[in-house]
Structure formats: C-alpha cells, structure tokens
Design an enzyme around this catalytic site. Structure first.
Site, short mmCIF file in Angstrom:
data_model
loop_
_atom_site.label_atom_id
_atom_site.label_comp_id
_atom_site.label_asym_id
_atom_site.label_seq_id
_atom_site.Cartn_x
_atom_site.Cartn_y
_atom_site.Cartn_z
N GLY A 12 -25.33 12.40 -11.63
CA GLY A 12 -24.71 11.15 -11.84
C GLY A 12 -25.13 10.25 -11.11
N ASP A 13 -26.33 10.52 -10.00
CA ASP A 13 -26.78 9.63 -9.02
C ASP A 13 -27.79 8.86 -9.76
OD1 ASP A 13 -25.34 9.77 -6.76
OD2 ASP A 13 -26.55 10.97 -5.72
N ASP A 25 0.91 -1.18 0.05
CA ASP A 25 -0.11 -0.01 0.06
C ASP A 25 1.03 1.10 -0.09
OD1 ASP A 25 -3.26 0.48 1.44
OD2 ASP A 25 -1.94 2.14 0.84
N ASN A 80 -19.34 9.28 1.27
CA ASN A 80 -20.29 8.31 1.44
C ASN A 80 -21.18 8.41 2.51
OD1 ASN A 80 -17.80 6.25 0.18
ND2 ASN A 80 -19.72 6.30 -0.83
N ARG A 83 -30.13 2.30 -2.42
CA ARG A 83 -28.87 1.56 -2.31
C ARG A 83 -28.93 0.35 -1.69
NH1 ARG A 83 -28.93 4.78 -5.55
NH2 ARG A 83 -27.35 6.33 -6.16
N SER A 115 -16.96 -2.85 -8.96
CA SER A 115 -17.95 -2.13 -8.37
C SER A 115 -19.15 -2.26 -8.80
CB SER A 115 -17.39 -0.52 -8.33
OG SER A 115 -18.46 0.27 -7.73
N TYR A 141 -14.23 7.16 -13.03
CA TYR A 141 -13.86 6.06 -12.01
C TYR A 141 -14.20 4.69 -12.30
CZ TYR A 141 -14.74 3.14 -7.64
OH TYR A 141 -14.62 2.11 -6.97
N LYS A 165 -12.96 1.12 -13.61
CA LYS A 165 -13.18 -0.38 -13.01
C LYS A 165 -13.53 -1.33 -14.13
CE LYS A 165 -12.29 0.18 -8.82
NZ LYS A 165 -11.29 -0.65 -8.00
N ARG A 171 -28.02 14.91 -6.70
CA ARG A 171 -26.45 14.99 -7.13
C ARG A 171 -26.49 14.55 -8.66
NH1 ARG A 171 -22.41 11.63 -3.08
NH2 ARG A 171 -23.51 9.78 -4.06
N TYR A 176 -18.74 -4.76 -5.67
CA TYR A 176 -19.53 -4.63 -4.48
C TYR A 176 -20.45 -3.37 -4.69
CZ TYR A 176 -14.50 -5.00 -3.39
OH TYR A 176 -13.17 -5.53 -3.20
P1 NAD Z 1 -9.39 2.98 0.65
O1 NAD Z 1 -8.95 4.13 -0.04
O2 NAD Z 1 -9.88 2.94 1.96
O3 NAD Z 1 -8.37 1.50 0.23
C1 NAD Z 1 -7.60 1.68 -1.18
C2 NAD Z 1 -6.28 1.67 -0.59
O4 NAD Z 1 -5.38 1.64 -1.73
C3 NAD Z 1 -5.62 2.91 0.39
O5 NAD Z 1 -5.12 2.12 1.66
C4 NAD Z 1 -4.86 3.57 -0.60
O6 NAD Z 1 -3.68 4.05 0.35
C5 NAD Z 1 -4.35 2.55 -1.60
N1 NAD Z 1 -3.60 3.15 -2.60
C6 NAD Z 1 -4.40 3.99 -3.44
N2 NAD Z 1 -3.59 4.26 -4.24
C7 NAD Z 1 -2.40 3.51 -4.18
C8 NAD Z 1 -1.22 3.24 -5.20
N3 NAD Z 1 -1.13 3.82 -6.25
N4 NAD Z 1 -0.51 2.27 -4.88
C9 NAD Z 1 -0.65 1.39 -3.72
N5 NAD Z 1 -1.85 1.76 -2.97
C10 NAD Z 1 -2.43 2.59 -2.94
O7 NAD Z 1 -10.91 2.29 -0.35
P2 NAD Z 1 -11.64 1.17 0.06
O8 NAD Z 1 -13.09 1.94 0.12
O9 NAD Z 1 -10.91 0.13 0.97
O10 NAD Z 1 -11.86 0.57 -1.35
C11 NAD Z 1 -11.12 -0.66 -1.82
C12 NAD Z 1 -11.18 -0.92 -3.49
O11 NAD Z 1 -12.75 -1.19 -3.22
C13 NAD Z 1 -11.00 0.19 -4.42
O12 NAD Z 1 -10.39 -0.22 -5.47
C14 NAD Z 1 -12.40 0.74 -4.61
O13 NAD Z 1 -12.40 1.44 -5.99
C15 NAD Z 1 -13.37 -0.63 -4.57
N6 NAD Z 1 -14.69 -0.24 -4.11
C16 NAD Z 1 -14.99 0.35 -3.12
C17 NAD Z 1 -16.11 0.60 -2.42
C18 NAD Z 1 -16.65 1.53 -1.50
O14 NAD Z 1 -17.73 2.62 -1.45
N7 NAD Z 1 -15.83 1.83 -0.45
C19 NAD Z 1 -17.19 0.30 -3.45
C20 NAD Z 1 -16.98 -0.54 -4.82
C21 NAD Z 1 -15.65 -0.68 -4.75
C1 WQD Z 2 -25.53 6.78 -1.07
C2 WQD Z 2 -26.83 7.50 -1.46
C3 WQD Z 2 -26.71 9.38 -2.49
C4 WQD Z 2 -24.13 11.41 0.58
C5 WQD Z 2 -20.58 5.27 -4.65
C6 WQD Z 2 -19.62 5.31 -5.63
C7 WQD Z 2 -19.64 3.77 -5.92
C8 WQD Z 2 -19.32 3.03 -4.88
C9 WQD Z 2 -19.98 3.18 -3.53
C10 WQD Z 2 -16.74 2.94 -5.40
C11 WQD Z 2 -27.06 8.04 -2.79
C12 WQD Z 2 -27.08 9.81 -1.12
C13 WQD Z 2 -25.09 10.48 -0.21
C14 WQD Z 2 -24.87 12.75 0.85
C15 WQD Z 2 -26.99 11.91 0.17
N1 WQD Z 2 -17.92 3.52 -4.80
N2 WQD Z 2 -26.40 10.82 -0.40
N3 WQD Z 2 -26.17 12.75 0.71
O1 WQD Z 2 -23.42 7.18 -4.89
O2 WQD Z 2 -24.34 4.79 -4.01
O3 WQD Z 2 -21.90 4.99 -4.53
O4 WQD Z 2 -19.85 4.71 -3.51
O5 WQD Z 2 -16.72 1.98 -6.04
O6 WQD Z 2 -18.99 3.88 -7.09
O7 WQD Z 2 -20.46 6.22 -6.61
O8 WQD Z 2 -22.67 5.94 -2.64
O9 WQD Z 2 -22.57 6.88 -0.20
O10 WQD Z 2 -22.22 8.41 -2.09
O11 WQD Z 2 -24.47 7.52 -1.65
O12 WQD Z 2 -28.17 11.80 -0.10
O13 WQD Z 2 -24.15 13.60 1.46
O14 WQD Z 2 -26.81 8.36 -0.50
O15 WQD Z 2 -27.34 10.47 -3.28
O16 WQD Z 2 -28.27 8.00 -3.12
P1 WQD Z 2 -23.16 6.02 -3.84
P2 WQD Z 2 -22.98 7.28 -1.71
#
Ligand code: NAD
Ligand code: WQD
Length: 366
Positions: free
Chosen positions: A313-314, A34, A217, A249, A128, A156, A160, A311, A195
């Site tokens: 893109g939602d 990391d 989020n 969601r 995602s 983004y 993916k 928002r 996810y």
């Molecule tokens: P996070 O930011 O907490 O974890 C990502 C980690 O990657 C961090 O520790 C960061 O320091 C590390 N990182 C970033 N760029 C890097 C690089 N160039 N080299 C090495 N390390 C690097 O995010 P998360 O929420 O734990 O998400 C993990 C994965 O899941 C991501 O790929 C994200 O796109 C995906 N994902 C997250 C969500 C969500 O809502 N949290 C939803 C769907 C998919």
């Molecule tokens: C959830 C709901 C918002 C904030 C995002 C990424 C997705 C994935 C997960 C990585 C929505 C509403 C939110 C606020 C609100 N990440 N909201 N007020 O948008 O479903 O997904 O995170 O892969 O790619 O797009 O998650 O938690 O931002 O929003 O009303 O201040 O809450 O409109 O309906 P989202 P979120």
C-alpha cells in the site's frame, strides 16, 4: 474578549492538542470533546503548563449525537468546530473497515447533524494526503496540488474522502436552505485540510505524540530506536525510483500544522469561502534514509536499521504543492525537518513513558 469559541473533537490527541494550544495562545476559547480512545487528559495539563489556559473538556464519543447536543447546548457561543476525532491506523482499517466507517463517517455525520441543530456554521476537517493515493499514477502531479484526482488506496483513506464529500454536501445544502428561507447563508463554511506527514513535538519538551498503542509512523518508531525501546528500524524498501531508493514524504512539524488550522479557521470566519480543500505540507520531500540521517545527527549516533520488503500500500512520493494554502490562507511552514527531529528527540529522551510520567523538573523550570 475571546475571538470566538471553538469545539475541538479529538482535542487531547496529537494534532488536536497542538491545535488547542495554538488557538488558546491566539485568543480563542476551546471546548474539547474526546473519548480518550487514543489519548489522555494529561494533555490538558501540559497545554495549561505551556500557555496558562485550560480548555473545557468533555469525555464524549463523537458517534453519540445526544452527548454532542448537550455540549453545544452548554456552550452556545461555539461558532466553529475543528474535527480531529477519528480512527487512523491504515493497516487496521483493512481488518475492521466497518468500525472505521462507523466511527469516522458515522461520527462525522452525528457531529454535522448536531452542528445543524445548534446553528454552528464552520467546520475545519482533518483530511489527509492519503486521499490522493498514488499521485504518481497521474502525469505531472508531484508535488501534489489539490486538483490531483482523489484515489485513496485503503479503507481509512476512503473514510476521509467520503467525509470530504459529506461535508461538501452538508455545507452546500445549509447554504441553499438558508438562501431559500431568505436567511443569511454565507456563514456556512468548511475547510478540508489535507495533511501530509505530521511529526515533531513542542520545543519545551513537555508535549508530544503519545499514542495508546504501538506507533506505526516513521519518526515515532525512530524515536523508539534512539531510546532503546526498539532494536532497529525496518526500512520498507530501497528499490523505489527515488534519489536513494527509499520512498519520499513531506514531513511537516506539528507546530506549523497547528498554525495551519488557525489560519484556515480565521479564513472561514472572515472570507466565508464555502467549502475548500487545502494541502498542509512543506513542499519539500524527504526520503526514509534522509530522515534516518537527520534524526541520527540530532541524537549524535547512527541509528540501526535494516532494509526489508516494501510495505503493502506504500507509494513512491507524497510531496505537497502547498501554494494554495500559502496564497489563500497566508500560511506556510516555518520550521525545518531539523527542528522537528530536535524537538522529537527532546520529547522522547525526556519522556520515554510519554504522558505516563512527569516531565523532568529542569524542563518545567525552563
Ligand atoms: P490521535 O489518535 O492522536 O487523535 C485523535 C483523537 O481522537 C484521539 O484523542 C482519540 O482519543 C480521539 N477519538 C478517536 N475516536 C473517537 C471517538 N469515537 N469519539 C471521540 N474521540 C475519539 O491522531 P492524530 O494524529 O492527532 O490525528 C488527528 C486527525 O488527523 C485524525 O482525524 C487523523 O485521521 C488525521 N490525520 C492524521 C495524520 C497523522 O499522520 N497523524 C495525517 C493525516 C491526517
Ligand atoms: C513514512 C515513510 C514508509 C515506518 C501514514 C498514513 C497517512 C497519514 C500519515 C493519516 C514511508 C517508511 C515507515 C517504518 C519505514 N496518516 N517507513 N519503516 O505511510 O507516509 O503515511 O501516516 O492520515 O494516511 O498512511 O507514513 O510514517 O508510516 O511512513 O520505512 O517502520 O517511512 O514506508 O515511506 P505514511 P509513515
């Protein structure tokens, strides 16, 4: 003896740290790389406090192929990778798309190249639900199955879906090349885990989401309203065609999500399916108002909010059909939304500064 050794990229991040914990608890050895771009090494201390084991850690950027080579060379037992490291802010990805493609796509290519050089054949990838985009554009696609057409609506999401294609082509070519050379080919496998909305924290209250910048989020923002770090939640639109006008969601507890990675990893190693996508969600959709109510109930008082414009893109509804993961991986969510709210509240109320402070002694003694 360990079940195997797994390299976890992004293992000090939110989902990565919970998955590291799940793997260590189930008998795997873990090596983390990391860059600490969005996380801290304190996550390693918390993992060790909870399970008594500490993963190996390297501060490495995934775009640095030579550095990755050195890690694989130092740990010849690694046979699988779980790949979390990425940039993940949807809004930012429209502002600096090239950086998102460089890190997410370029970093994944560097990782796959290094895996090929060191004959590391299994990859579990953090995809995602965002790859589906607006699934309501296609009739009968809610809850969303894996065969729903892909259509991400932001850079983004497109990184993916691109990485999904890169991994698919890579694994297929590794299989074909091995076959041609008369070598075993079945060991090359990939899991594309889509996810839905990860949330929640560890029930101990000492491990949770601790992003370096401002959270974006819903649940972390609600957490900040509850702790007084934020005055109110802005609800992005109450004019959606849903049961209460707010968007739907599928919120999944991070502990369940981590177990999904363990199930996918075991499936790849045992069943050798090639490349396959699985939705990791609960199958249950909740509206923004339902989330505010659920969290307010746990906190014990109403949380302030204000309805504002939608928002950009939602989408209306991102609810998973998790049947494929349920059947093929033998995995399903076990924790409820109430569990996620309960655990999140224990985390944010006891650790308002996240990993920048020690947790209360009472939690450590518990
Ligand atoms: P996070 O930011 O907490 O974890 C990502 C980690 O990657 C961090 O520790 C960061 O320091 C590390 N990182 C970033 N760029 C890097 C690089 N160039 N080299 C090495 N390390 C690097 O995010 P998360 O929420 O734990 O998400 C993990 C994965 O899941 C991501 O790929 C994200 O796109 C995906 N994902 C997250 C969500 C969500 O809502 N949290 C939803 C769907 C998919
Ligand atoms: C959830 C709901 C918002 C904030 C995002 C990424 C997705 C994935 C997960 C990585 C929505 C509403 C939110 C606020 C609100 N990440 N909201 N007020 O948008 O479903 O997904 O995170 O892969 O790619 O797009 O998650 O938690 O931002 O929003 O009303 O201040 O809450 O409109 O309906 P989202 P979120």
């Amino acid at each position: 003896m360990a079940l195997g050794t797994v390299l976890i990229t992004g293992g000090t991040g939110y989902i990565g740290s919970f998955t590291t914990l799940a793997l260590l608890e189930h008998g795997y050895e873990v090596v983390i790389v990391d860059s600490l771009y969005n996380s801290s090494k304190v996550a390693l201390d918390r993992i060790e406090l909870i399970c008594g084991k500490r993963p190996a850690f390297y501060e490495v950027d995934i775009t640095d192929e030579e550095a990755l080579d050195k890690v694989f060379a130092a740990h010849p037992n690694i046979d699988s990778v779980i790949h979390f490291a990425a940039l993940k802010a949807v809004g930012e990805s429209s502002e600096i798309p090239l950086e998102y493609y460089r890190v997410n796509v370029g970093g994944s290519i560097a990782l796959l190249r290094s895996m090929a050089k060191h004959s590391v054949p299994n990859i579990v990838f953090s995809s995602s639900a965002t790859v589906y985009g607006d699934a309501t554009r296609v009739p009968n696609m809610i809850p969303i199955p894996e065969h729903c057409p892909i259509g991400p609506t932001n850079p983004y999401g497109r990184t993916k879906s691109t990485i999904e294609l890169v991994i698919t082509d890579f694994i297929e070519s590794q299989r074909n090349n091995a076959k041609k050379a008369g070598k075993p080919f079945e060991q090359w496998n990939g899991a594309l885990l889509r996810y839905f909305n990860p949330c929640g924290s560890h029930p101990s209250g000492i491990m949770g989401e601790d992003p370096s910048g401002i959270p974006f989020n819903l649940l972390p923002l609600l957490g900040q309203v509850a702790t007084g770090q934020r005055e109110k939640l802005l609800v992005f639109g109450d004019d959606y065609p849903s049961r209460d006008g707010t968007a739907i969601r599928d919120y999944i507890h991070v502990v369940d999500l981590a177990k999904g990675h363990l199930a996918a990893l075991n499936h790849l190693r045992e069943k050798k399916p090639g490349v396959r996508a699985w939705n990791l969600g609960s199958g249950r959709g909740s509206t923004v108002f339902e989330m505010i109510n659920a969290f307010s109930k746990v906190v014990g008082r109403p949380l302030k909010y204000e309805v504002v414009e939608r928002r950009a893109g939602d989408v209306l509804d991102l609810t998973a059909n998790p049947a494929r993961a349920n059947e093929e991986l033998g995995w399903k969510t076990e924790l409820t939304l109430e569990d996620a709210c309960d655990d999140l509240w224990r985390w944010v109320s006891n650790n308002p500064k996240g990993y920048r402070q020690d947790p209360p002694a009472a939690l450590l003694d518990a």
